[in-house]
Design a protein around this motif. Structure first.
Motif, PDB file in Angstrom:
ATOM      1  N   ILE A  65       0.833  -1.204   0.000  1.00  0.00           N
ATOM      2  CA  ILE A  65       0.000   0.000   0.000  1.00  0.00           C
ATOM      3  C   ILE A  65       0.869   1.256   0.000  1.00  0.00           C
ATOM      4  N   LYS A  66       1.904   1.260   0.798  1.00  0.00           N
ATOM      5  CA  LYS A  66       2.818   2.402   0.835  1.00  0.00           C
ATOM      6  C   LYS A  66       3.391   2.680  -0.554  1.00  0.00           C
ATOM      7  N   ALA A  67       3.850   1.627  -1.226  1.00  0.00           N
ATOM      8  CA  ALA A  67       4.448   1.780  -2.557  1.00  0.00           C
ATOM      9  C   ALA A  67       3.425   2.259  -3.583  1.00  0.00           C
ATOM     10  N   GLN A  68       2.212   1.702  -3.541  1.00  0.00           N
ATOM     11  CA  GLN A  68       1.195   2.050  -4.530  1.00  0.00           C
ATOM     12  C   GLN A  68       0.703   3.485  -4.371  1.00  0.00           C
ATOM     13  N   ILE A  69       0.544   3.943  -3.153  1.00  0.00           N
ATOM     14  CA  ILE A  69       0.129   5.330  -2.934  1.00  0.00           C
ATOM     15  C   ILE A  69       1.205   6.277  -3.463  1.00  0.00           C
TER      16      ILE A  69
END
Length: 227
Positions: A65-69
């Motif tokens: 999630i961190k990477a995708q945001i």
């Protein structure tokens, strides 16, 4: 006499060329200064989004999630220390947490951090929980939802419980990414969209709607986001 006139003419031409070069050089310096000022004025403030686990949450999913945001919204993302789910938000009769109450809890915690000058200031907070969450919808006061976010606002909360329906890990991950980006879209001011396939479409409580969405927003929503 003729040679004297030629010498005078050459001297005058040399003076004109020297003056022009000096004037141009000064103008170039001024242009560079102007450009530097303009670049400073148009430089955007870095947006920081905090990912906040509410209770135990899968660390691998947090990393994804961190990477995708970061990629999708071109922002800085930090993972915040886990907080226990507040019992004041728990609806015992339905075994669910009230999402609206969780959003208020998240904002309160952020306000307390800012008051105490605690590190990890965030412009937006994404709360993640494995527990069921609900909100008021039509005639129901405890309508189960995938996620909820202020529009516009500074916080959203997403639950994986309903996203796990008939899903392996890969499908759960894709669903979670879509819902997180969707709720953040609301935080940034995007309303529900009617364009087929747009990630900002209203899921209307069905997991099939989430699966049918692309992991992207339509041109209209992108235009609103970039204003």
């Amino acid at each position: 006499m003729k040679q004297s006139l030629q010498k005078i003419f050459l001297l005058l031409m040399s003076f004109v060329l020297l003056f022009n070069c000096s004037y141009a050089a000064r103008n170039n310096v001024d242009c560079k200064k102007s450009q530097t000022v303009n670049n400073t004025q148009t430089e955007k403030k870095e947006v920081v989004i905090g990912v906040l686990p509410l209770g135990d949450f899968n660390q691998n999913l947090i990393t994804v999630i961190k990477a995708q945001i970061t990629i999708f919204y071109d922002v800085k993302v930090v993972v915040l220390p886990m907080l226990a789910l507040p019992q004041t938000s728990y609806l015992k009769s339905r075994d669910r947490y009230v999402a609206d109450s969780l959003l208020d809890f998240i904002l309160l915690q952020q306000a307390l951090k800012e008051k105490n000058n605690t590190p990890n200031h965030c412009d937006y907070i994404v709360g993640l929980t494995e527990k069921d969450i609900c909100t008021s919808h039509n005639n129901s006061s405890s309508w189960g939802v995938f996620g909820l976010g202020f529009m516009p606002g500074k916080a959203c909360v997403i639950s994986t419980l309903r996203l796990k329906k008939n899903a392996n890990y890969d499908l759960l991950t894709i669903r979670l990414i879509k819902v997180v980006l969707h709720e953040l879209g609301h935080n940034f001011g995007l309303d529900h969209c009617k364009t087929p396939g747009c990630m900002m479409r209203d899921a209307e409580g069905t997991i099939k709607s989430v699966d049918n969405e692309k992991m992207d927003i339509c041109k209209v929503c992108k235009g609103k986001l970039n204003k």
